[in-house]
Design a protein around this motif. Sequence first.
Motif, mmCIF file in Angstrom:
data_model
loop_
_atom_site.group_PDB
_atom_site.id
_atom_site.type_symbol
_atom_site.label_atom_id
_atom_site.label_comp_id
_atom_site.label_asym_id
_atom_site.label_seq_id
_atom_site.Cartn_x
_atom_site.Cartn_y
_atom_site.Cartn_z
ATOM 1 N N LYS A 106 63.375 27.104 9.486
ATOM 2 C CA LYS A 106 63.627 28.012 10.619
ATOM 3 C C LYS A 106 62.801 27.582 11.841
ATOM 4 O O LYS A 106 61.963 28.333 12.354
ATOM 5 N N PRO A 107 63.031 26.347 12.315
ATOM 6 C CA PRO A 107 62.207 25.818 13.410
ATOM 7 C C PRO A 107 62.488 26.525 14.740
ATOM 8 O O PRO A 107 63.597 27.003 14.980
ATOM 9 N N ASP A 108 61.486 26.537 15.583
ATOM 10 C CA ASP A 108 61.682 27.059 16.942
ATOM 11 C C ASP A 108 62.518 26.072 17.752
ATOM 12 O O ASP A 108 63.307 26.479 18.606
ATOM 13 N N TYR A 109 62.322 24.773 17.436
ATOM 14 C CA TYR A 109 63.082 23.723 18.136
ATOM 15 C C TYR A 109 63.536 22.673 17.123
ATOM 16 O O TYR A 109 62.740 22.202 16.300
ATOM 17 N N TYR A 110 64.810 22.352 17.190
ATOM 18 C CA TYR A 110 65.359 21.263 16.384
ATOM 19 C C TYR A 110 65.747 20.159 17.366
ATOM 20 O O TYR A 110 66.568 20.378 18.264
ATOM 21 N N VAL A 111 65.139 18.979 17.219
ATOM 22 C CA VAL A 111 65.248 17.937 18.245
ATOM 23 C C VAL A 111 66.044 16.726 17.742
ATOM 24 O O VAL A 111 65.740 16.163 16.685
ATOM 25 N N LYS A 112 67.066 16.357 18.525
ATOM 26 C CA LYS A 112 67.899 15.187 18.225
ATOM 27 C C LYS A 112 67.844 14.213 19.392
ATOM 28 O O LYS A 112 67.505 14.589 20.530
ATOM 29 N N GLY A 113 68.206 12.964 19.149
ATOM 30 C CA GLY A 113 68.225 11.947 20.194
ATOM 31 C C GLY A 113 69.437 12.107 21.097
ATOM 32 O O GLY A 113 70.393 12.831 20.769
ATOM 33 N N PRO A 114 69.465 11.421 22.236
ATOM 34 C CA PRO A 114 70.567 11.545 23.211
ATOM 35 C C PRO A 114 71.913 11.071 22.672
ATOM 36 O O PRO A 114 72.963 11.477 23.168
ATOM 37 N N ASP A 115 71.896 10.208 21.646
ATOM 38 C CA ASP A 115 73.150 9.707 21.089
ATOM 39 C C ASP A 115 73.939 10.770 20.333
ATOM 40 O O ASP A 115 75.091 10.546 19.948
ATOM 41 N N TYR A 116 73.332 11.945 20.086
ATOM 42 C CA TYR A 116 74.020 13.030 19.390
ATOM 43 C C TYR A 116 74.527 14.102 20.356
ATOM 44 O O TYR A 116 75.124 15.089 19.931
#
Length: 507
Positions: A106-116
């Motif tokens: 249950k993260p406050d932020y889920y971070v992905k790269g720009p390619d997604y």
Amino acid sequence: MKKKIIDFSNVEKILKPIKRKGKKIVCCHGVFDLLHIGHLKHFESAKKYGDILIVSVTPDKFIQKGFDRPYFNSEQRMESLSSIEIIDFVILNNSTNAVDIINKIKPDYYVKGPDYKNSKEDITGQIKNERFAVKKNGGKLIFTEDPIYSSSSILNQSGSLYNSLQQKFIYKIKSKINLNNFNKQINKLQDLKVLVVGETIIDNYVFCETLGKSAKEPHLVLRDFKEEKYLGGVLAIARDVSDFCKKVTILSMLGQKKEYEKYIKKSLAKKIQPRFLYKSKSPTIVKKRYIEHITNNKILGVYTLNDELLNKKDESIFEKMTLEEIKKHDVVIVSDYGHGLITKKLAKLLCKNSKFLALNAQVNASNSGYHSIQKYKDVDCVVINETELRQELRDKNEKLEILIKKLTKMIGINNLVITRGSNGAILYSSKDKKYFYCPAFASKVVDKVGAGDSMLSIMSILIKSEFKNIISLFLGSLAGALSVGEMSNKVPIKKTKLLKYFNHILK
């Protein structure tokens, strides 16, 4: 470093006191097969959004980046990540995507790269599911703007994954493909209506241990451990095609007593519609194979079948069924195992009435010396192996390309594919009068049963949809390579997996 690696089941317990203190949790997820500067920049950007950075790792068994991947196993990848100071915790995920880990953390932020960022370019479609899971748990999905690097591209260019033949072939594919056009063509496959014709086979595998020779009699003694059933014959082809096309129909035969019919219908996807002839005085075909449970080597095969040709009444019934269905379909795939279903009359009917006909007329233990492809004429696509070609033309020594041209002219074949095991495959286009060669890509061979059928299923719909010959051959070869990596027809060819392998090999 190892204190950073936490077990999936302990995540909530470890994070509870951290969250109580009001600290913000940031999560990144991926394979991280070969750590590079792009990953480090990504983690730095992610950490700016919170206090605790958790990196979730995809397990080896769920990675679909090509053969011989991952390059580093789960333990090695987690150990590498745990050595990065900015990362607080590393977790091995327990599924194919990050949804489970998001629900757990249950993260406050889920971070992905720009390619997604462009979800339309996500072959798996999982980013949509992950976005929903993040929102449901009260978090926010963030896309960084860091430079994009690729572990697959680095490994491919290093020369450590592919031999010189494979590298040369991959380079040629890259020069021939426009990925935007390719993706549009792939999506159009959904519109194809496919009819699959041929014998139904139940592959029954008995896993056992060889005890040795009987003490009193001259025969082999085995001890069985488990038994598995797989949908074989045309059922396997229909399953392979069904992940690419919306409408798939099967025309086949079962035994007079309809053995296995309920099991078959229960096992097939709803989009696959089977129609069966119940062959008189015959059982449903079952091919039982005894398998050494450690090495997976086949010890013995026992077939239950009646391979006599259909009687006139059954032939007439199946002819009527075929004429009813054939006009409704764009592609007809015939896999003729030589077990009595497709008579000369039915073969002629299929050749005359199919809009696009793809064929595999297999030689096996029960039909060797009797089964021939020559009852078919004017076929759009044929897939056979080199042994079958040489047996058909009764020629052991002639150059392969000469025999390919000879059979093509004899039958009237537009596209002939010859599979050669570890030597790869050859496609000859009679229209272009040109040969196309593809090296083998399979990194492990578990079972060859069904590999030719998988190749036939994929190549037939690609050639019908006018994909470039070299692309069709490559994707068909990849389908065959995926097939030999599994036991019999246990796992059908999946569109997402095939395309992920294709894309990562070309990076």
